[in-house]
Design a protein around this motif. Structure first.
Motif, mmCIF file in Angstrom:
data_model
loop_
_atom_site.group_PDB
_atom_site.id
_atom_site.type_symbol
_atom_site.label_atom_id
_atom_site.label_comp_id
_atom_site.label_asym_id
_atom_site.label_seq_id
_atom_site.Cartn_x
_atom_site.Cartn_y
_atom_site.Cartn_z
ATOM 1 N N GLU A 13 0.539 -1.239 -0.017
ATOM 2 C CA GLU A 13 -0.043 -0.026 -0.030
ATOM 3 C C GLU A 13 0.835 1.291 0.080
ATOM 4 N N ILE A 14 1.890 1.117 0.626
ATOM 5 C CA ILE A 14 2.918 2.504 0.793
ATOM 6 C C ILE A 14 3.390 2.622 -0.523
ATOM 7 N N LEU A 15 4.072 1.675 -1.004
ATOM 8 C CA LEU A 15 4.584 1.771 -2.382
ATOM 9 C C LEU A 15 3.853 2.288 -3.369
ATOM 10 N N ARG A 16 2.534 1.806 -3.504
ATOM 11 C CA ARG A 16 1.750 2.278 -4.512
ATOM 12 C C ARG A 16 1.316 3.584 -4.425
ATOM 13 N N GLU A 17 1.193 4.161 -3.192
ATOM 14 C CA GLU A 17 0.943 5.371 -2.956
ATOM 15 C C GLU A 17 2.249 6.316 -3.350
ATOM 16 N N SER A 18 3.175 5.903 -2.982
ATOM 17 C CA SER A 18 4.581 6.780 -3.337
ATOM 18 C C SER A 18 4.975 6.809 -4.838
ATOM 19 N N LEU A 19 4.487 5.506 -5.409
ATOM 20 C CA LEU A 19 4.497 5.582 -6.871
ATOM 21 C C LEU A 19 3.629 6.586 -7.846
ATOM 22 N N ARG A 20 2.540 6.556 -7.006
ATOM 23 C CA ARG A 20 1.467 7.685 -7.551
ATOM 24 C C ARG A 20 1.858 8.929 -7.298
ATOM 25 N N GLU A 23 5.823 11.525 -9.582
ATOM 26 C CA GLU A 23 6.018 12.814 -10.231
ATOM 27 C C GLU A 23 6.377 14.132 -9.637
ATOM 28 N N GLY A 24 5.412 14.291 -8.752
ATOM 29 C CA GLY A 24 5.721 15.594 -7.687
ATOM 30 C C GLY A 24 6.897 15.398 -6.579
ATOM 31 N N PRO A 26 9.963 13.137 -6.638
ATOM 32 C CA PRO A 26 10.721 12.003 -7.212
ATOM 33 C C PRO A 26 11.628 11.203 -6.370
ATOM 34 N N ASP A 27 11.895 11.814 -5.203
ATOM 35 C CA ASP A 27 12.996 10.998 -4.402
ATOM 36 C C ASP A 27 12.239 10.097 -3.487
ATOM 37 N N LEU A 28 10.963 10.263 -3.337
ATOM 38 C CA LEU A 28 10.562 9.570 -2.205
ATOM 39 C C LEU A 28 10.272 8.103 -2.489
ATOM 40 N N HIS A 29 9.834 7.866 -3.571
ATOM 41 C CA HIS A 29 9.391 6.444 -3.999
ATOM 42 C C HIS A 29 10.574 5.556 -4.333
ATOM 43 N N PRO A 30 11.942 6.129 -4.801
ATOM 44 C CA PRO A 30 13.051 5.044 -4.778
ATOM 45 C C PRO A 30 13.713 4.922 -3.421
ATOM 46 N N SER A 31 13.205 5.834 -2.643
ATOM 47 C CA SER A 31 13.782 5.708 -1.095
ATOM 48 C C SER A 31 13.108 4.949 -0.572
ATOM 49 N N LEU A 32 11.753 4.852 -0.610
ATOM 50 C CA LEU A 32 10.942 3.796 0.231
ATOM 51 C C LEU A 32 10.914 2.255 -0.464
ATOM 52 N N LEU A 33 11.239 2.283 -1.783
ATOM 53 C CA LEU A 33 11.221 1.077 -2.315
ATOM 54 C C LEU A 33 12.816 0.372 -1.882
ATOM 55 N N GLY A 34 13.881 1.278 -1.808
ATOM 56 C CA GLY A 34 15.094 0.784 -1.270
ATOM 57 C C GLY A 34 14.939 0.409 0.411
ATOM 58 N N LYS A 35 14.172 0.965 0.979
ATOM 59 C CA LYS A 35 13.988 0.487 2.320
ATOM 60 C C LYS A 35 13.246 -0.739 2.517
#
Length: 225
Positions: A13-20, A23-24, A26-35
Motif C-alpha cells: 500500500e505504501i509503495l503504490r501511494e509513493s509511486l502515484r 512525479e511530484g 521523485p525522491d520519495l518512491h525510490p527511497s521507500l522502495l530501497g527501504k
C-alpha cells in the motif's frame, strides 16, 4: 506482494501511494522502495535478493536512484554474493537513461569487482560503457576520471602491500582502456615520460664525449711537456 505476509501487504500500500506521487516527489518512491528491499533481506536472509527485485520490478518500476540504495545493501559480508550482485548490476544498467547514469552504475560495480580480486571483469565492464558514451564528452570524461582513480588506488595498494585488500589483475588491455578514455587534448603524460629517457641519454652521451675529449687534451699536453 510476495507471500502475503502482513508486512508485505502494508508495504504494498505504501509503495503504490509513493509511486502515484512520484512525479511530484521523485525522491520519495525510490527511497521507500530501497527501504523495503533492505528490510526484506534482513527479515529473511535466506531469500534471494533477485527474487525480491523481480517482485518489486513488476509493480513498482525501480529506477537508478533505487539501485544506488539496493546495491550497497548486498555488499555486506552476509550477502556479498557475486552472482546476485552481477544480476543486480545488469538490472541497474537496464534502467539507465543517460550516459551519466551508466557511468555511475559501472563505477560502483567496477570498484566492488576490483576490491574482490576481479580486476579483469572490472576493466571489461568499464570498456563496455566506454564504447557506449564515446559521443558524450561529459560522461566520457567522468568515466575516465573514475577509472583512473580506481587504477591509481590499485597501484597504491600494491605498493603498500596491504594484505587485507585484493584488487585483482586488470586485463592486458588496461593501458589501451586508459588511453582510449583520455580526454581530448588532455593526455596522461605518457608521451612526455617516454621522451625523457632519450633526452637524458643524449645528455649523458654528450657529457661522456666532453670528458673523453678533456682526457685526450690532457694526455697531449703531458706528452708535449
Amino acid at each position: 506482494m510476495g507471500n502475503g505476509h502482513p508486512i508485505d501487504r502494508i508495504w504494498d500500500e505504501i509503495l503504490r501511494e509513493s509511486l502515484r506521487l512520484n512525479e511530484g516527489l521523485p525522491d520519495l518512491h525510490p527511497s521507500l522502495l530501497g527501504k523495503y528491499f533492505i528490510s526484506s533481506l534482513q527479515r529473511d536472509p535466506a531469500q534471494s535478493a533477485i527474487s525480491i527485485l523481480n517482485r518489486i520490478s513488476v509493480k513498482f518500476r525501480p529506477s537508478t536512484a533505487f539501485f544506488k540504495i539496493a546495491f550497497p545493501a548486498l555488499t555486506t559480508p552476509s550477502t556479498n554474493k557475486f552472482c546476485e550482485l552481477s544480476k543486480l548490476y545488469t538490472a541497474w544498467r537496464a534502467v539507465c537513461k543517460t550516459g551519466g547514469d551508466s557511468v555511475e552504475a559501472v563505477m560502483v560495480w567496477a570498484e566492488w569487482l576490483m576490491g574482490h580480486g576481479k580486476g579483469r571483469d572490472a576493466g571489461l565492464a568499464v570498456d563496455v560503457v566506454r564504447r557506449e558514451v564515446l559521443d558524450d564528452e561529459d560522461s566520457s570524461g567522468e568515466l575516465w576520471r573514475g577509472w583512473k582513480g580506481l587504477l591509481d588506488m590499485r597501484e597504491r595498494i600494491m605498493e603498500e602491500g596491504d594484505g587485507d585488500l585484493v584488487m585483482g589483475d586488470v586485463p592486458d588491455g588496461e593501458n589501451l582502456v586508459s588511453l582510449d578514455l583520455e580526454e581530448d587534448g588532455g593526455g596522461n603524460g605518457q608521451e612526455e615520460d617516454e621522451e625523457e629517457p632519450e633526452e637524458e641519454a643524449e645528455e649523458e652521451d654528450s657529457l661522456m664525449d666532453h670528458e673523453e675529449e678533456s682526457e685526450g687534451n690532457s694526455v697531449h699536453r703531458g706528452e708535449a711537456s
